[in-house]
Design an enzyme around this catalytic site. Sequence first.
Site, mmCIF file in Angstrom:
data_model
loop_
_atom_site.group_PDB
_atom_site.id
_atom_site.type_symbol
_atom_site.label_atom_id
_atom_site.label_comp_id
_atom_site.label_asym_id
_atom_site.label_seq_id
_atom_site.Cartn_x
_atom_site.Cartn_y
_atom_site.Cartn_z
ATOM 1 N N ASP A 67 -1.777 37.741 69.204
ATOM 2 C CA ASP A 67 -1.844 38.371 67.882
ATOM 3 C C ASP A 67 -3.271 38.721 67.481
ATOM 4 O O ASP A 67 -4.239 38.322 68.151
ATOM 5 C CB ASP A 67 -1.206 37.449 66.811
ATOM 6 N N ASN A 136 4.536 25.310 60.116
ATOM 7 C CA ASN A 136 5.846 25.824 59.685
ATOM 8 C C ASN A 136 6.717 26.246 60.868
ATOM 9 O O ASN A 136 7.762 26.861 60.682
ATOM 10 C CB ASN A 136 5.660 27.006 58.723
ATOM 11 N N HIS A 138 5.815 28.326 63.310
ATOM 12 C CA HIS A 138 5.610 29.674 63.853
ATOM 13 C C HIS A 138 4.999 29.629 65.254
ATOM 14 O O HIS A 138 4.308 28.674 65.611
ATOM 15 C CB HIS A 138 4.804 30.574 62.897
ATOM 16 N N GLU A 143 6.632 34.156 61.705
ATOM 17 C CA GLU A 143 6.831 33.195 60.622
ATOM 18 C C GLU A 143 8.318 32.891 60.437
ATOM 19 O O GLU A 143 9.172 33.692 60.846
ATOM 20 C CB GLU A 143 6.281 33.788 59.314
HETATM 21 P P1 PGA Z 1 -3.916 25.817 65.260
HETATM 22 O O1 PGA Z 1 -2.888 26.988 64.985
HETATM 23 O O2 PGA Z 1 -4.027 25.711 66.734
HETATM 24 O O3 PGA Z 1 -5.194 26.266 64.611
HETATM 25 O O4 PGA Z 1 -3.339 24.583 64.638
HETATM 26 C C1 PGA Z 1 -1.742 27.100 65.733
HETATM 27 C C2 PGA Z 1 -0.868 28.191 65.192
HETATM 28 O O5 PGA Z 1 -0.933 28.428 63.974
HETATM 29 O O6 PGA Z 1 -0.118 28.797 65.963
#
Ligand code: PGA
Length: 251
Positions: A67, A136, A138, A143
């Site tokens: 992304d 959450n 994702h 999302e």
């Molecule tokens: P993080 O994010 O590795 O910074 O915890 C992971 C994500 O949001 O996919």
Amino acid sequence: MRVYVVEDYDRLSKKAAQIVASQIRLNPSSVLGLATGSTPLGMYKELIKMHKEEELDFSEIKTFNLDEYYMLNKDNPQSYHSYMYENLFKHVNINRKKIYIPNGMNENIEEECLRYEREIEKAGGIDLQILGIGRNGHIGFNEPDLKFEALTHLVQLDDDTINANSRFFQDLDDVPTKAISMGIKTIMHSRKILLLANGKEKAVAIKNTLTGEIKPEVPASILQLHPDIVVIVDKETAQSLNIDRNCNKLV
Ligand code: PGA
């Protein structure tokens, strides 16, 4: 699905790097799907070390990032372009022409999303996709939703994601609210998946992902259907999982 529970973040990073390095050594022109965020940082450090000390060769590797923020300039230090250059690409012998990251600055989003899908297809698909997970549930920036979004698309980020990402920005208002993300189908088409999570704030997301109902409200739960997935979590994330201590597999 194979689940490894490791002692801490350091072990997680080393194990993840070993899996990625094996993929590269077995197929030096592998197509890797890459993730950003805090979770894979240690793994990238290990891979850089392997490049420097063990001649791990990135020259034929092709990479596709999951992304990129929408309308955040590539050169912005918080863009995922900058993240990848700083944390991996500038330290290894990767061919810059073989790096693909969605262009969040393309005003024609539909064209950009289609172009990205086509590039993945032209590359022959992704051999190994690395994933972190949001609190959450994702993956990429898919999302929680009422349906699984299939292909690369523009996403409206959840408040929870914006809050979590605000730690990288000076001000909450500076955090982009949209992003381009590979879709669930794009991710599920990868031949292998490596999902990483550490820390207790990921425990609920991982429990729901691995043992809960498969539903778009927990986007990562779809991974239960993937035929070749390895999950590495640290002890804190695994606290509420039912793990067989002898074989480290989910039971
Ligand atoms: P993080 O994010 O590795 O910074 O915890 C992971 C994500 O949001 O996919």
